[in-house]
Design a protein around this motif. Structure first.
Motif, PDB file in Angstrom:
ATOM      1  N   TRP A 154      43.888  19.114  50.837  1.00 39.26           N
ATOM      2  CA  TRP A 154      43.673  20.469  50.260  1.00 39.26           C
ATOM      3  C   TRP A 154      44.556  20.229  48.977  1.00 39.26           C
ATOM      4  N   PHE A 155      45.345  19.050  48.740  1.00 42.25           N
ATOM      5  CA  PHE A 155      46.160  19.054  47.585  1.00 42.25           C
ATOM      6  C   PHE A 155      45.858  18.011  46.563  1.00 42.25           C
ATOM      7  N   VAL A 156      45.064  16.888  47.514  1.00 36.23           N
ATOM      8  CA  VAL A 156      44.727  15.853  46.541  1.00 36.23           C
ATOM      9  C   VAL A 156      43.331  15.376  46.401  1.00 36.23           C
ATOM     10  N   GLU A 157      42.577  16.045  46.850  1.00 30.83           N
ATOM     11  CA  GLU A 157      41.160  15.705  46.880  1.00 30.83           C
ATOM     12  C   GLU A 157      40.396  16.991  46.138  1.00 30.83           C
ATOM     13  N   GLN A 158      39.533  16.542  45.130  1.00 30.96           N
ATOM     14  CA  GLN A 158      39.235  17.536  44.207  1.00 30.96           C
ATOM     15  C   GLN A 158      38.405  18.799  44.863  1.00 30.96           C
ATOM     16  N   TRP A 159      37.366  18.694  45.751  1.00 29.07           N
ATOM     17  CA  TRP A 159      36.926  19.993  46.192  1.00 29.07           C
ATOM     18  C   TRP A 159      37.586  20.508  47.204  1.00 29.07           C
ATOM     19  N   PRO A 160      38.490  19.695  48.218  1.00 27.83           N
ATOM     20  CA  PRO A 160      39.283  20.678  49.190  1.00 27.83           C
ATOM     21  C   PRO A 160      40.387  21.214  48.239  1.00 27.83           C
ATOM     22  N   ALA A 161      40.994  20.602  47.130  1.00 26.48           N
ATOM     23  CA  ALA A 161      42.018  21.362  46.312  1.00 26.48           C
ATOM     24  C   ALA A 161      41.339  22.721  45.630  1.00 26.48           C
ATOM     25  N   LEU A 162      40.166  22.280  45.184  1.00 26.37           N
ATOM     26  CA  LEU A 162      39.400  23.538  44.335  1.00 26.37           C
ATOM     27  C   LEU A 162      39.435  24.670  45.411  1.00 26.37           C
ATOM     28  N   ILE A 163      38.974  24.449  46.724  1.00 22.57           N
ATOM     29  CA  ILE A 163      38.639  25.493  47.537  1.00 22.57           C
ATOM     30  C   ILE A 163      40.116  26.008  47.812  1.00 22.57           C
ATOM     31  N   ASN A 164      41.015  25.279  48.363  1.00 21.46           N
ATOM     32  CA  ASN A 164      42.392  25.635  48.318  1.00 21.46           C
ATOM     33  C   ASN A 164      42.667  26.921  47.320  1.00 21.46           C
ATOM     34  N   VAL A 165      42.432  26.258  46.058  1.00 18.72           N
ATOM     35  CA  VAL A 165      43.220  27.229  44.998  1.00 18.72           C
ATOM     36  C   VAL A 165      42.091  28.407  44.995  1.00 18.72           C
ATOM     37  N   ILE A 166      41.070  28.467  45.243  1.00 16.95           N
ATOM     38  CA  ILE A 166      40.070  29.417  45.138  1.00 16.95           C
ATOM     39  C   ILE A 166      40.824  30.529  46.343  1.00 16.95           C
ATOM     40  N   VAL A 167      40.666  29.930  47.508  1.00 20.73           N
ATOM     41  CA  VAL A 167      41.212  30.959  48.609  1.00 20.73           C
ATOM     42  C   VAL A 167      42.653  31.811  48.155  1.00 20.73           C
ATOM     43  N   MET A 168      43.298  30.851  47.482  1.00 20.14           N
ATOM     44  CA  MET A 168      44.686  31.784  47.009  1.00 20.14           C
ATOM     45  C   MET A 168      44.315  32.704  46.018  1.00 20.14           C
ATOM     46  N   VAL A 169      43.585  32.378  44.977  1.00 18.33           N
ATOM     47  CA  VAL A 169      43.247  33.293  43.809  1.00 18.33           C
ATOM     48  C   VAL A 169      42.524  34.506  44.353  1.00 18.33           C
ATOM     49  N   THR A 170      41.623  34.198  45.459  1.00 18.60           N
ATOM     50  CA  THR A 170      40.769  35.371  45.839  1.00 18.60           C
ATOM     51  C   THR A 170      41.756  36.293  46.593  1.00 18.60           C
ATOM     52  N   TRP A 171      42.675  35.797  47.341  1.00 16.01           N
ATOM     53  CA  TRP A 171      43.667  36.438  48.027  1.00 16.01           C
ATOM     54  C   TRP A 171      44.479  37.394  47.115  1.00 16.01           C
ATOM     55  N   LYS A 172      45.031  36.703  46.174  1.00 13.03           N
ATOM     56  CA  LYS A 172      45.694  37.199  45.038  1.00 13.03           C
ATOM     57  C   LYS A 172      45.044  38.471  44.072  1.00 13.03           C
ATOM     58  N   VAL A 173      43.768  38.237  43.722  1.00  9.54           N
ATOM     59  CA  VAL A 173      43.350  39.192  42.744  1.00  9.54           C
ATOM     60  C   VAL A 173      42.055  39.957  43.133  1.00  9.54           C
ATOM     61  N   VAL A 174      41.669  39.934  44.476  1.00 11.72           N
ATOM     62  CA  VAL A 174      40.514  40.443  44.947  1.00 11.72           C
ATOM     63  C   VAL A 174      40.662  41.953  44.945  1.00 11.72           C
ATOM     64  N   GLY A 175      42.179  42.541  45.382  1.00 15.40           N
ATOM     65  CA  GLY A 175      42.554  43.547  45.454  1.00 15.40           C
ATOM     66  C   GLY A 175      42.363  44.510  44.233  1.00 15.40           C
ATOM     67  N   PHE A 176      42.570  43.599  43.135  1.00 15.25           N
ATOM     68  CA  PHE A 176      42.408  44.246  41.539  1.00 15.25           C
ATOM     69  C   PHE A 176      40.823  44.920  41.426  1.00 15.25           C
ATOM     70  N   GLN A 177      40.197  43.678  41.977  1.00 12.83           N
ATOM     71  CA  GLN A 177      38.553  44.065  41.728  1.00 12.83           C
ATOM     72  C   GLN A 177      38.058  45.067  42.603  1.00 12.83           C
ATOM     73  N   MET A 178      38.737  45.158  43.860  1.00 12.09           N
ATOM     74  CA  MET A 178      38.264  45.870  44.665  1.00 12.09           C
ATOM     75  C   MET A 178      38.617  47.588  44.150  1.00 12.09           C
ATOM     76  N   ILE A 179      39.797  47.677  43.626  1.00 11.08           N
ATOM     77  CA  ILE A 179      40.344  49.199  42.940  1.00 11.08           C
ATOM     78  C   ILE A 179      39.450  49.203  41.834  1.00 11.08           C
ATOM     79  N   LEU A 180      38.907  48.416  40.939  1.00  9.79           N
ATOM     80  CA  LEU A 180      37.998  48.906  39.749  1.00  9.79           C
ATOM     81  C   LEU A 180      36.783  48.999  40.332  1.00  9.79           C
ATOM     82  N   LEU A 181      36.072  48.254  41.304  1.00 12.19           N
ATOM     83  CA  LEU A 181      34.962  48.558  42.088  1.00 12.19           C
ATOM     84  C   LEU A 181      35.079  49.901  42.613  1.00 12.19           C
TER      85      LEU A 181
END
Lengths: 331, 317
Positions: A188-215
């Motif tokens: 999750w930290f050292v291979e390209q796609w697993p690391a990308l997915i890990n980051v995407i999960v984090m960012v989704t967790w972090k900003v999806v609420g903002f998108q929800m409020i606007l939508l």
């Protein structure tokens, strides 16, 4: 606009006083030659206005306008941290597009990240908006919790995720182990796609609420009776979603997409702190590479050239936003 | 440009950016409450799954935040324990005492972050109130153009301009200083805050000003005694965003500060996260994360209406 402010102000009680004072002040004759006054007054007013905006403009000039111009100028130079800079024309740009594989790869990676995360955020945000749409206390509570990760900083969220998903000490590992599953989280930290997915999960967790409020704001602009009429006419939920709701929400959707696209193109913290570019600069974003060039290799001129390229990319997105937003107004 | 939205629910449609915050912020973003028959219908079989889904989602969203708190309360021994635990078996204040131990540098980072954030708030509020007054109440030669220049700052993010900004700071002799960081942060808070403040000032009816001037108030006392109290909601919104952005900012602080004693909290945490001898002090990092989240969460929960308002007016511009 005025309506909202009228409540705290309530100017009505002292109208009488105002009328009498007007008489007083005109009789005092503040300014000789009443009719000629306005132009003089106006000029004085403009000076007051200009004076009031000057401090802010000064700062904007020094730390925004000058840097933009300086960036263009620096990009035409070899500009070391110390010592003399030399003019090299467009060499930095030529180098960026022909000799710097990491830069081209970082642009590609940034685009992949943007293309993958934008629909995820949009669909998840829209789903959450539907989910918390009903007005109730529980809905408000859910909304608040979904939004909460948005208010913490990107750096804090990245540190948090580093810990949360750590292969040995982290909470995800603790939970998975207690459920009896063994997952090797190192990738999750050292291979390209697993690391990308890990980051995407984090960012989704972090900003999806903002998108929800606007939508949610956009969703509420869809008239209820239109939807009910469509339902009576036999339109299924998919038809109602794609045929009525989404088209009516277009301005909000464009806005939300622009937020996530421009935000993703500027991604830095989440990769700098979580993947650290591993493996072998494969998860380095454009801003991350600019940072490396300017502030670890100290090639400021080349860093400036890369920044100019990045800026052009961002301006294209902004221009697309303006065109898309203006579009629906015309028809 | 504004998002159309049903009247009763509009918490902060662009026409009322800051003048009157809605009563309940996030709760206020709802369709007209008149849709009650539908609501009643929803409370049947769907209701159970809605509750189940909601509780599962809430747990998922809260879990990472919670895990930083539990991590910061574990003893160093428990953090080494494998398999790892989620809830601490014994509560330990060890990580927290290290956080406040001056030799760790985190306390210094906390102080620096506070200085930078408060400095940015103070400067941003003063400058954007003045500029909002100028742009909102006056029309002068070039005012539209100058306002356009200010707004352009919103289009160009500062992370792309850091290379030339570092050169400008060095030329001015304020590189590697908290003052330099405050000046840069303030500059990039100004577009949004001036936008907010200009709308707040423009919303004040002319009659109030005229009446006061006729009563013999000077322009300055009109501004300070009449206008400023009226634009307080705008000031609060500007202050919140200036604080949060300065407090949370990472890349600029990483690049523009080179002296360890000046590092802000996120930059200090980054040095902790690299770890000494390949070993990360998770307890300390978690405590640091919790500390950096606290002001954000407090502001969000206590000043939610201003916060959500700011989001919608920022979105509407």
């Amino acid at each position: 606009m005025t309506e909202t402010l009228s409540t705290p102000v309530t100017p009505s009680p002292d109208t009488s006083r105002r009328a009498s004072s007007r008489v007083r002040s005109t009789s005092r004759g503040r300014r000789p030659g009443g009719a000629a006054g306005p132009s003089l007054r106006e000029r004085r007013l403009s000076r007051t206005g200009l004076l009031a905006v000057t401090p802010a403009l000064l700062l904007t000039a020094v730390f925004f306008v000058v840097p933009v111009a300086l960036m263009a100028w620096m990009s035409l130079h070899r500009w070391p941290l110390l010592g003399r800079s030399t003019f090299i024309g467009l060499d930095n740009y030529v180098r960026a597009f022909t000799a710097d594989d990491t830069f081209l790869r970082s642009i590609g990676f940034t685009l992949i990240y943007t293309v993958v995360i934008t629909p995820i955020l949009f669909v998840a945000g829209l789903a959450l908006a539907f989910f918390v749409r009903r007005p109730s206390r529980a809905s408000t509570f859910f909304r608040t919790i979904f939004f909460t990760p948005y208010v913490i900083g990107f750096a804090a969220a990245s540190f948090l995720w580093l810990w949360f998903t750590d292969p040995s000490a982290g909470s995800v590992n603790a939970i998975l182990t207690s459920l009896g599953t063994e997952v090797d989280q190192t990738s999750w930290f050292v291979e390209q796609w697993p690391a990308l997915i890990n980051v995407i999960v984090m960012v989704t967790w972090k900003v999806v609420g903002f998108q929800m409020i606007l939508l949610l704001g956009g969703l509420n602009s869809v008239p209820e009776d239109v939807l009910e009429a469509a339902q009576i006419d036999g339109a299924g939920w998919w038809r109602r979603l794609t045929g009525i709701i989404l088209p009516l929400m277009k301005p909000t959707i464009i806005l939300v997409l622009v937020f996530s696209i421009s935000g993703s193109l500027l991604a830095f913290e989440q990769f700098f702190l979580i993947t650290k570019g591993r493996p072998d600069n494969e998860t380095v974003t454009a801003v991350y590479w600019i940072y490396n060039v300017s502030f670890t290799k100290f090639e400021l001129g080349y860093g400036a050239a890369l920044s100019v390229i990045m800026l052009v990319l961002l301006l294209i997105v902004a221009a697309a936003q303006i065109r898309l937003l203006r579009g629906p107004k015309n028809d | 440009m504004t998002e159309p939205r049903s009247d009763a629910s509009a918490p902060a449609s662009s026409s009322t950016p800051v003048a009157a915050p809605p009563a309940a912020a996030i709760a206020a973003i709802s369709p007209t409450p008149a849709a009650s028959p539908r609501r009643k219908r929803g409370r049947g079989a769907v209701g159970v799954w809605w509750w189940v889904g909601g509780i599962v989602l809430v747990s998922l969203f809260a879990l990472p935040l919670l895990s930083a708190v539990t991590g910061s309360l574990k003893s160093p021994a428990e953090l080494q324990q494998r398999p790892a635990t989620f809830f601490p078996q014994t509560l330990s204040g060890d990580a927290w005492s290290r956080l406040f131990d001056p030799s760790q540098g985190t306390l210094m980072g906390l102080a620096n972050s506070l200085v930078v954030a408060i400095g940015t708030v103070a400067l941003t509020v003063v400058l954007s109130t003045l500029a909002g007054y100028g742009f909102g109440r006056f029309r002068f030669r070039g005012s539209t153009l100058l306002f356009g220049v200010v707004l352009a700052g919103m289009m160009i993010p500062f992370s792309v301009l850091l290379t030339p900004i570092s050169v400008v700071l060095r030329t001015l002799g304020v590189s590697n200083s908290l003052l330099g960081l405050v000046l840069v942060y303030t500059t990039y808070q100004l577009p949004f805050c001036i936008f907010i403040m200009r709308n707040a000032f423009a919303a004040i009816p002319d009659e109030i000003e005229e009446a006061a001037m006729i009563d013999g108030c000077s322009r300055r006392s009109v501004l300070l005694r009449m206008f400023v109290p009226l634009v307080v909601p705008g000031i609060v919104t500007a202050a919140i965003f200036a604080f949060l952005n300065a407090w949370n900012e990472f890349l600029g602080a990483l690049v523009l500060l080179s002296d360890q004693a000046l590092f802000t909290l996120p930059v200090v945490l980054q040095t902790k996260q690299i770890g000494q001898f390949g070993k990360v002090d998770w307890g300390l990092l978690d405590a640091g994360v919790v500390v950096s989240m606290i002001p954000c969460l407090l502001i969000f929960f206590l000043l939610q209406r201003y916060y959500v308002n700011g989001i919608f007016s920022g979105a509407a511009k």
